[in-house]
Design an enzyme around this catalytic site. Structure first.
Site, PDB file in Angstrom:
ATOM      1  N   CYS A   1     -13.162  24.707 -17.427  1.00 40.42           N
ATOM      2  CA  CYS A   1     -12.664  25.004 -18.598  1.00 40.42           C
ATOM      3  C   CYS A   1     -13.029  23.844 -19.581  1.00 40.42           C
ATOM      4  CB  CYS A   1     -10.966  25.116 -18.665  1.00 40.42           C
ATOM      5  SG  CYS A   1     -10.195  25.612 -20.588  1.00 40.42           S
TER       6      CYS A   1
ATOM      7  N   CYS B   1      -9.931  23.178 -22.182  1.00 43.47           N
ATOM      8  CA  CYS B   1      -8.623  22.396 -21.618  1.00 43.47           C
ATOM      9  C   CYS B   1      -8.589  22.422 -20.128  1.00 43.47           C
ATOM     10  CB  CYS B   1      -7.288  23.222 -22.105  1.00 43.47           C
ATOM     11  SG  CYS B   1      -7.298  24.873 -22.166  1.00 43.47           S
ATOM     12  N   SER B   2      -7.797  23.147 -19.488  1.00 45.28           N
ATOM     13  CA  SER B   2      -7.638  23.292 -17.912  1.00 45.28           C
ATOM     14  C   SER B   2      -7.409  24.616 -17.444  1.00 45.28           C
ATOM     15  CB  SER B   2      -6.450  22.393 -17.658  1.00 45.28           C
ATOM     16  OG  SER B   2      -5.266  22.600 -18.282  1.00 45.28           O
ATOM     17  N   CYS B   3      -7.711  25.670 -18.031  1.00 44.93           N
ATOM     18  CA  CYS B   3      -7.499  27.113 -17.519  1.00 44.93           C
ATOM     19  C   CYS B   3      -8.067  27.217 -16.226  1.00 44.93           C
ATOM     20  CB  CYS B   3      -8.284  28.208 -18.670  1.00 44.93           C
ATOM     21  SG  CYS B   3      -7.449  27.994 -20.010  1.00 44.93           S
TER      22      CYS B   3
HETATM   23 FE    FE Z   1      -8.165  25.987 -20.677  1.00 45.55          FE
END
Ligand code: FE
Length: 196
Positions: A92, A95-97
């Protein structure tokens, strides 16, 4: 950070905005029920059941839900099949999906800026740092998760696993192999069979 979280939890609890019992259920869920073992069961099922695999590649959300794994951050799943010609990696960049129902919470490196920026520019280099070298003919495709779509890599079934059952196969499926930064583990085989 821990103190800040505790203070926030206390204030929210005192004001009646959160139910501590509900929080406990959530924490217990992510500590004991949700994690990469779920994804490993999905992969192992796909390895032994061609019809399930076809379903998984066609409609991952439904096929994964059929094994009981669904919920937040897994509403729109896409499964990417690794082959000798094509290796998939997931990131991602924003961000951090991450697909929580099948992989749990993301590892720290997945959320780090170096991984998120470098895997796009230099996937071979990043993969090498994870200790993975692919055959020269294997192309790498990097998939950028979004707030809607979450990816699960279907790693290749290791050689020499014909005799293993689904549970034994699932034990070979690592978290990283489902992100694309690793491969499924080779089976532990006896060095030599004893004479009959
Ligand atoms: Fe994300």
């Amino acid at each position: 950070m821990e103190l800040r979280v505790r203070a926030l939890e206390t204030v929210l609890g005192e004001k009646g905005y959160i139910d501590p019992a509900a929080l406990d259920v959530l924490i217990d869920t992510y500590q004991t029920k949700v994690g990469p073992r779920n994804g490993a069961r999905v992969v192992a099922r796909a390895w032994v059941d061609p019809a399930y695999k076809a379903w998984l590649l066609r409609d991952a959300t439904a096929a994964i839900a059929a094994l009981g794994y669904q919920g937040r951050q897994g509403e729109h799943m896409v499964v990417l099949e690794n082959t000798p010609a094509q290796h998939h990696m997931v990131v991602c960049t924003l961000c951090s999906c991450y697909p929580w129902p099948v992989l749990g919470l993301p590892p720290v490196w997945y959320k780090s800026a170096p991984y998120r920026s470098r895997v796009v520019r230099d996937p071979h280099g990043v993969l090498a740092e994870f200790g993975v070298t692919l055959p020269a003919g294997t192309a790498i495709r990097v998939w950028d998760s979004t707030s809607e779509v979450r990816y699960l890599v279907l790693p290749m079934r290791p050689d020499g696993t014909e005799a293993l059952d689904e549970a034994a196969l699932a034990a070979l499926v690592t978290r990283d192999s489902m992100i694309g930064t690793g491969l499924a583990l080779a089976p532990r085989v006896p060095v030599a069979s004893s004479p009959r």
